[in-house]
Enzyme design. Structure first.
Site, PDB file in Angstrom:
ATOM      1  N   CYS A   1       0.850  -0.935  -0.236  1.00 56.09           N
ATOM      2  CA  CYS A   1      -0.011   0.195  -0.294  1.00 56.09           C
ATOM      3  C   CYS A   1       0.602   1.407   0.127  1.00 56.09           C
ATOM      4  CB  CYS A   1      -0.750   0.206   0.927  1.00 56.09           C
ATOM      5  SG  CYS A   1      -2.041  -1.565   1.047  1.00 56.09           S
TER       6      CYS A   1
ATOM      7  N   HIS B   1      -2.926   6.788   2.690  1.00 59.07           N
ATOM      8  CA  HIS B   1      -3.416   5.544   2.065  1.00 59.07           C
ATOM      9  C   HIS B   1      -4.795   4.708   2.894  1.00 59.07           C
ATOM     10  CE1 HIS B   1      -3.959   1.853   1.053  1.00 59.07           C
ATOM     11  NE2 HIS B   1      -3.661   0.833   2.281  1.00 59.07           N
TER      12      HIS B   1
ATOM     13  N   ASN C   1     -10.582   0.082   0.645  1.00 58.82           N
ATOM     14  CA  ASN C   1      -8.628   0.287   0.443  1.00 58.82           C
ATOM     15  C   ASN C   1      -8.767  -0.598  -0.920  1.00 58.82           C
ATOM     16  OD1 ASN C   1      -6.145  -0.224   0.618  1.00 58.82           O
ATOM     17  ND2 ASN C   1      -6.136  -1.143   2.896  1.00 58.82           N
TER      18      ASN C   1
HETATM   19  O1  UT7 Z   1      -3.441  -1.615   4.315  1.00 55.45           O
HETATM   20  C1  UT7 Z   1      -3.459  -1.593   5.410  1.00 55.45           C
HETATM   21  C2  UT7 Z   1      -5.155  -2.377   5.082  1.00 55.45           C
HETATM   22  N1  UT7 Z   1      -5.184  -2.969   6.365  1.00 55.45           N
HETATM   23  C3  UT7 Z   1      -6.136  -2.607   6.810  1.00 55.45           C
HETATM   24  O2  UT7 Z   1      -6.033  -1.555   7.410  1.00 55.45           O
HETATM   25  C4  UT7 Z   1      -7.003  -2.986   8.905  1.00 55.45           C
HETATM   26  C5  UT7 Z   1      -6.546  -1.785   9.789  1.00 55.45           C
HETATM   27  N2  UT7 Z   1      -7.587  -2.319  10.523  1.00 55.45           N
HETATM   28  C6  UT7 Z   1      -8.306  -2.559  11.130  1.00 55.45           C
HETATM   29  O3  UT7 Z   1      -9.007  -1.926  10.051  1.00 55.45           O
HETATM   30  C7  UT7 Z   1      -9.134  -3.215  12.166  1.00 55.45           C
HETATM   31  O4  UT7 Z   1      -8.142  -4.398  12.973  1.00 55.45           O
HETATM   32  C8  UT7 Z   1     -10.233  -3.581  11.765  1.00 55.45           C
HETATM   33  C9  UT7 Z   1     -11.290  -3.610  11.029  1.00 55.45           C
HETATM   34  C10 UT7 Z   1      -9.433  -5.094  10.869  1.00 55.45           C
HETATM   35  C11 UT7 Z   1     -11.167  -4.513  13.109  1.00 55.45           C
HETATM   36  O5  UT7 Z   1     -11.654  -3.617  13.482  1.00 55.45           O
HETATM   37  P1  UT7 Z   1     -11.488  -4.017  15.347  1.00 55.45           P
HETATM   38  O6  UT7 Z   1     -12.036  -2.733  15.641  1.00 55.45           O
HETATM   39  O7  UT7 Z   1     -10.250  -3.767  15.660  1.00 55.45           O
HETATM   40  O8  UT7 Z   1     -12.465  -5.466  15.319  1.00 55.45           O
HETATM   41  P2  UT7 Z   1     -11.860  -6.268  16.325  1.00 55.45           P
HETATM   42  O9  UT7 Z   1     -10.906  -7.244  15.697  1.00 55.45           O
HETATM   43  O10 UT7 Z   1     -11.939  -6.017  17.240  1.00 55.45           O
HETATM   44  O11 UT7 Z   1     -13.021  -7.366  16.105  1.00 55.45           O
HETATM   45  C12 UT7 Z   1     -14.276  -7.602  16.940  1.00 55.45           C
HETATM   46  C13 UT7 Z   1     -15.570  -9.207  16.507  1.00 55.45           C
HETATM   47  C14 UT7 Z   1     -14.332  -9.915  16.388  1.00 55.45           C
HETATM   48  O12 UT7 Z   1     -15.595 -10.561  16.495  1.00 55.45           O
HETATM   49  P3  UT7 Z   1     -15.945 -11.411  18.264  1.00 55.45           P
HETATM   50  O13 UT7 Z   1     -14.521 -12.271  18.203  1.00 55.45           O
HETATM   51  O14 UT7 Z   1     -14.965 -10.364  18.986  1.00 55.45           O
HETATM   52  O15 UT7 Z   1     -16.581 -12.408  18.266  1.00 55.45           O
HETATM   53  C15 UT7 Z   1     -14.387 -10.272  14.638  1.00 55.45           C
HETATM   54  O16 UT7 Z   1     -14.575 -11.114  14.407  1.00 55.45           O
HETATM   55  O17 UT7 Z   1     -15.507  -8.459  15.118  1.00 55.45           O
HETATM   56  C16 UT7 Z   1     -15.866  -9.069  14.066  1.00 55.45           C
HETATM   57  N3  UT7 Z   1     -16.072  -9.594  12.965  1.00 55.45           N
HETATM   58  C17 UT7 Z   1     -16.694  -8.566  12.247  1.00 55.45           C
HETATM   59  N4  UT7 Z   1     -18.344  -9.122  11.862  1.00 55.45           N
HETATM   60  C18 UT7 Z   1     -19.081  -8.144  11.493  1.00 55.45           C
HETATM   61  C19 UT7 Z   1     -14.592  -9.275  12.343  1.00 55.45           C
HETATM   62  N5  UT7 Z   1     -14.681  -8.506  11.282  1.00 55.45           N
HETATM   63  C20 UT7 Z   1     -16.489  -8.640  10.679  1.00 55.45           C
HETATM   64  C21 UT7 Z   1     -16.899  -7.814   9.682  1.00 55.45           C
HETATM   65  N6  UT7 Z   1     -18.485  -7.859  10.018  1.00 55.45           N
HETATM   66  N7  UT7 Z   1     -16.886  -7.425   8.514  1.00 55.45           N
END
Ligand code: UT7
Length: 319
Positions: free
Chosen positions: A112, A245, A275
């Protein structure tokens, strides 16, 4: 001698995929995706479209804006993580499709951060006199390296391409560039697969530790923008537009806060494009130039971060 951007262009495929449509296929919701990422929709390339086709459309758009004919392009640097094939480079395929043969053409792989890396290299080549009309492109088809059953990653990415034409200038133009990498963080965002002996080895889909990527991105985006400000002896208030980004609106907002910049000075396309990796910064730049937000004299900070891990900035004055 300095360099400056003389034209910008962008291209998005025709098919839009909304969060609501994704929620019909996997266990997610529009509310979850929007509240965690700011993303509403993404664009998906058609089956017959290749990364070089997206790059071609964005490049033609940028060359038309610059008033530069393809035959006068003597350097193409194309940033992509999703090349058409292992080789030749997508830059060479683009060169042939454009009808711009003879100059140098190569790909940059910095995920990225790829566009910022490519633009920094093109700046050095134009400043040194090694190139006069450089085409710098970020183009990606991430939809083909996503596991569409993994809701933790597939909701985050989209396809697209952005391009700029860089030419010599007596005044900057590009004021500074700073590039960094730390391979110790290579495992938190990767596609851990490859082709050998006619077989796929490992996993050819994007794998990510979302939390670790989030923290890393917030830290280095603000740091690398600050590094550019220090190098130019300017306060953060000198930034008219920050184009980070476009990964997640929460990462982007946190970067603005760390730099003590008002949110109105950020260009954000993440809601509409998701993204698009190396394409995200040139696409956002093109939109803000064409809608008249970026005006002559404005100082624009481009700040990238991506797998590797890689990060970097290009700080420029719009002319
Ligand atoms: O170019 C760089 C590319 N990468 C990025 O930009 C990613 C950077 N990271 C992020 O954007 C965030 O960490 C995420 C958007 C991926 C996740 O957000 P978060 O606030 O860190 O959520 P989390 O990891 O705390 O997940 C909370 C819950 C989990 O469930 P449990 O284990 O708490 O029951 C996940 O399984 O959300 C669940 N989850 C979803 N639920 C609904 C993960 N993806 C999804 C989804 N829909 N698409």
């Amino acid at each position: 001698m300095h360099s400056r951007i003389v034209g910008t262009g962008g291209y998005l495929p025709a098919q839009v995929l909304t969060n609501a449509e994704l929620a019909l296929r996997i266990d997610t919701s529009d509310e979850w995706v929007q509240s965690r990422t700011g993303i509403r929709q993404r664009y998906i390339a058609a089956p017959q479209e290749q990364t070089s086709d997206l790059a071609l459309a964005a490049s033609r758009h940028a060359l038309a804006a610059a008033g530069v004919a393809p035959a006068d392009v003597d350097l193409i640097i194309l940033a992509t993580t999703t090349p058409d094939m292992i080789f030749p480079s997508t830059a060479c395929i683009l060169q042939a499709k454009l009808g711009a043969s003879g100059g140098a053409a190569f790909d940059v792989q910095a995920v990225c951060s790829g566009f910022v890396y490519a633009l920094a290299l093109a700046d050095l080549m134009v400043k040194s006199g090694a190139a006069r009309n450089a085409l710098v492109v970020g183009a990606e088809i991430y939809s083909r390296i996503l596991d569409w059953n993994d809701r933790g990653t597939c909701v985050l990415f989209g396809d697209g391409a952005g391009a700029v034409v860089l030419a010599p200038s007596e005044t900057p133009g590009i004021m500074s560039t700073h590039l960094h990498a730390d391979g110790r963080y290579r495992d938190i965002l990767s596609v851990p697969g490859g082709v050998a002996n006619g077989e796929i080895h490992g996993t050819p889909f994007l794998h990510m530790d979302g939390g670790a990527v989030f923290k890393f991105a917030v830290k280095v985006l603000a740091e690398v923008a600050q590094e550019a400000l220090t190098a130019n002896d300017l306060p953060s208030s000198a930034i008219d537009w920050l184009i980070p980004h476009q990964a997640n609106i929460r990462i982007m907002d946190a970067t603005m806060k760390k730099l003590a910049l008002p949110m109105e000075r950020m260009v954000s396309t993440v809601a509409e494009h998701a993204n698009t990796s190396a394409a995200s910064i040139p696409l956002a730049l093109d939109i803000a130039v064409r809608d008249g937000r970026i005006q002559a004299g404005d100082r624009v900070m481009l700040a990238g971060v991506g797998g590797g891990f890689t990060w970097g900035s290009v700080f420029l004055r719009w002319q």
